[in-house]
Scaffold this motif. Structure first.
Motif, PDB file in Angstrom:
ATOM      1  N   ARG A  53       7.943  -2.666   5.229  1.00  0.00           N
ATOM      2  CA  ARG A  53       6.563  -2.185   5.162  1.00  0.00           C
ATOM      3  C   ARG A  53       6.124  -1.830   3.743  1.00  0.00           C
ATOM      4  O   ARG A  53       4.933  -1.664   3.483  1.00  0.00           O
ATOM      5  CB  ARG A  53       6.400  -0.976   6.093  1.00  0.00           C
ATOM      6  N   THR A 108       6.395  -3.851   1.217  1.00  0.00           N
ATOM      7  CA  THR A 108       5.934  -5.047   0.509  1.00  0.00           C
ATOM      8  C   THR A 108       5.330  -6.120   1.398  1.00  0.00           C
ATOM      9  O   THR A 108       4.555  -6.940   0.923  1.00  0.00           O
ATOM     10  CB  THR A 108       7.106  -5.711  -0.246  1.00  0.00           C
ATOM     11  N   GLN A 109       5.666  -6.157   2.676  1.00  0.00           N
ATOM     12  CA  GLN A 109       5.323  -7.298   3.517  1.00  0.00           C
ATOM     13  C   GLN A 109       4.060  -7.127   4.340  1.00  0.00           C
ATOM     14  O   GLN A 109       3.637  -8.050   5.027  1.00  0.00           O
ATOM     15  CB  GLN A 109       6.496  -7.634   4.450  1.00  0.00           C
ATOM     16  N   ASP A 110       3.441  -5.952   4.276  1.00  0.00           N
ATOM     17  CA  ASP A 110       2.210  -5.740   5.017  1.00  0.00           C
ATOM     18  C   ASP A 110       1.306  -4.821   4.201  1.00  0.00           C
ATOM     19  O   ASP A 110       1.774  -4.077   3.332  1.00  0.00           O
ATOM     20  CB  ASP A 110       2.502  -5.116   6.387  1.00  0.00           C
ATOM     21  N   ASN A 111       0.013  -4.892   4.473  1.00  0.00           N
ATOM     22  CA  ASN A 111      -0.922  -4.025   3.766  1.00  0.00           C
ATOM     23  C   ASN A 111      -1.758  -3.239   4.766  1.00  0.00           C
ATOM     24  O   ASN A 111      -1.908  -3.638   5.926  1.00  0.00           O
ATOM     25  CB  ASN A 111      -1.798  -4.822   2.800  1.00  0.00           C
ATOM     26  N   THR A 118       5.858 -10.585  -2.049  1.00  0.00           N
ATOM     27  CA  THR A 118       5.125  -9.467  -1.463  1.00  0.00           C
ATOM     28  C   THR A 118       3.783  -9.939  -0.924  1.00  0.00           C
ATOM     29  O   THR A 118       3.249 -10.963  -1.343  1.00  0.00           O
ATOM     30  CB  THR A 118       4.875  -8.356  -2.496  1.00  0.00           C
ATOM     31  N   SER A 129      -2.861  -7.425  -1.972  1.00  0.00           N
ATOM     32  CA  SER A 129      -3.755  -6.295  -1.709  1.00  0.00           C
ATOM     33  C   SER A 129      -5.139  -6.681  -2.211  1.00  0.00           C
ATOM     34  O   SER A 129      -5.257  -7.374  -3.219  1.00  0.00           O
ATOM     35  CB  SER A 129      -3.274  -5.038  -2.434  1.00  0.00           C
ATOM     36  N   THR A 184      -0.771  -2.647  -0.138  1.00  0.00           N
ATOM     37  CA  THR A 184       0.641  -2.440   0.194  1.00  0.00           C
ATOM     38  C   THR A 184       1.098  -1.135  -0.461  1.00  0.00           C
ATOM     39  O   THR A 184       0.543  -0.717  -1.480  1.00  0.00           O
ATOM     40  CB  THR A 184       1.517  -3.586  -0.332  1.00  0.00           C
TER      41      THR A 184
END
Length: 482
Positions: free
Chosen positions: A207, A209-212, A314, A317, A341
């Motif tokens: 969480r 880096t992989q989702d915002n 990543t 954003s 992120t």
């Protein structure tokens, strides 16, 4: 030659031609695809026949290979698996690899070009081939404090060295044990994967880096930067701060957190508006600045929609679409389509801490050959200069006030000045808010910048995320000698 024999001869020639073409297609065109196919048992046997390099943090192997008596000669182990899982990922017979195990696979597997000389030497000496080691920038104390702070919640922590961009901590929860995905027992691997699949929140997602996520009020630092950079504002500039703001062109009203009043006079200084995180003040400020200034400043801090290679890939954003002044007002308080992120949030704090210069985040400090010779050393790189040193100083003053006098009090560290900003982001009706904190310490000589994200924490950034940030920063400063 009669006609039937001629047809047979031609048919045989065509078949041989097709066979040759197919062999060449497989060996040349599809060779890489077949070699990388996780179901190719010959490739797996070859990979597991040599010792894979280690992933190292503060001199300790957090991922390593040990010899076995199996057909597959080496087993991947993770001594502190759940603590570092978001970074190391796993190396699996069934599910390939993830995170750093995938991002630096060539080094760990020994196929990296920088290890070419070693491979040639292995051929002539008969020495068993082995992979290289990857030494990470992580600080063990920071990582442990981050994981302790996130215990029992869904969220992430990222800590950076503002002067270099080195990632000092990267934690994500819920977590998992990568060793159970990296065993030599396919049935056990599948069973554990099924357990992870059944969880409401997938522990394998990093969480950090992989989702915002909507950042809420931490985005007000970027709007403040845009205002200060015009030269028309200072921290003491008085701006409108109404109890309710009717968004332009609509009948929709925007209120402050909990319906509170920011100022009895309906206006306040920019520094005071950030200190108490006044929504109406920043929504109106964003509208007054205009979309171009807000968007350009966000992109200067890295919110351009593009991901990074750190070397893990990543998520991006961005501010998102802004179709009206009403949308701009909502975006200026980190809502609507704004997404960030936790890594990006830490980058915002890091740039302010580093006199306005944003360094490129990176996770690999050194690459070592199997004999521990250093064959590559990190060379920090500047990513951008979103604000001038003067504006960075003004932002620092304002963010210090947030922690000393405002919503970020829970991030205080005894004897150390801390700068920061809280964030509480609405998600959806009847869904608990996300909670954020970004900051750095010491405020007058920054050595660590941090972002803490707690998904659906249900409180405020000040009471949920700020204490975690304070503990993480304090752990690093104490570990570095105060």
């Amino acid at each position: 030659m009669n006609a039937p024999l001629r047809r047979v001869a031609i048919s045989v020639l065509v078949l041989f031609t097709l066979l040759i073409v197919n062999v060449n297609y497989i060996q040349v065109v599809r060779s890489d695809e077949l070699r990388e196919d996780s179901g190719n048992t010959r490739v797996l046997t070859e990979e597991y026949s040599r010792e894979r390099g280690s992933i190292v943090v503060d001199g300790t192997e957090v991922a390593l290979s040990v010899p076995t008596q199996d057909t597959l000669k080496y087993l991947r182990q993770y001594p502190q698996g759940p603590v570092y899982a978001a970074v190391t990922g796993y190396y699996s017979l069934l599910y390939n690899s993830a995170q750093m195990e995938r991002a630096v696979n060539d080094v760990l597997a020994g196929s990296d070009a920088r290890l070419f000389t070693r491979r040639i030497a292995d051929l002539f000496t008969g020495r068993d081939p082995a992979g290289g080691d990857v030494v990470l920038t992580l600080d063990a104390g920071v990582q442990e404090a981050a994981m302790a702070g996130l215990e029992g919640v869904t969220g992430a922590v990222v800590a950076l060295d503002p002067s270099t961009g080195a990632v000092l901590g990267m934690a994500s929860t819920p977590t998992y044990d990568p060793a159970q995905l990296s065993s030599h027992d396919p049935d056990a691997i599948r069973a554990y994967a099924a357990e992870l699949d059944a969880q409401e929140q997938d522990p394998r997602l990093n969480r950090a880096t992989q989702d915002n996520y909507p950042p809420g009020s931490v985005f007000k630092v970027i709007v403040s930067a845009a205002a200060l950079s015009t030269g028309e504002y200072t921290p003491d500039t008085v701006i409108p701060a109404p109890d309710l703001l009717t968004l332009p062109g609509t009948s929709t009203t925007l209120e402050n957190f909990g319906g509170s009043s920011c100022s009895s006079s309906q206006e306040q200084s920019l520094i005071d508006a950030l200190t108490i995180s006044c929504n109406t003040a920043f929504a109106q400020l964003g509208i007054d600045l205009g979309e171009d200034r807000v968007r350009e400043m966000a992109e200067a801090f890295g919110m351009d929609g593009e991901g990074l290679e750190i070397p893990m890939t990543t998520a991006g954003s961005s501010v998102g679409d802004i179709e009206s002044e009403a949308a701009l007002g909502q975006s200026s308080i980190g809502q609507r389509d704004v997404r960030m992120t936790p890594l990006q949030a830490a980058m915002v704090a890091s740039a302010v801490a580093n006199d306005g210069t944003l360094m490129t985040p990176y996770l690999v400090d050194q690459v070592r050959a199997p004999d521990l010779t250093v064959i590559d050393q990190a060379d920090p790189e500047e990513l951008s200069e979103p604000v001038t040193p003067e504006v960075a100083g003004q932002l620092t003053e304002m963010m210090e006030s947030v922690v000393a006098n405002g919503s970020g009090r829970a991030a205080r560290i005894p004897g150390t000045a801390v700068a920061g900003k809280t964030g509480t982001a609405q998600v959806a009706e009847d869904v608990p808010d996300h909670n954020w904190f970004i900051g750095f310490a010491p405020a007058d000589d920054p050595r660590i910048a941090v972002a803490v994200f707690v998904a659906n924490g249900g409180g405020t950034g000040g009471d949920v995320s700020a204490p975690i940030a304070g503990d993480v920063m304090q752990a690093y400063l104490e570990g570095q000698g105060g």
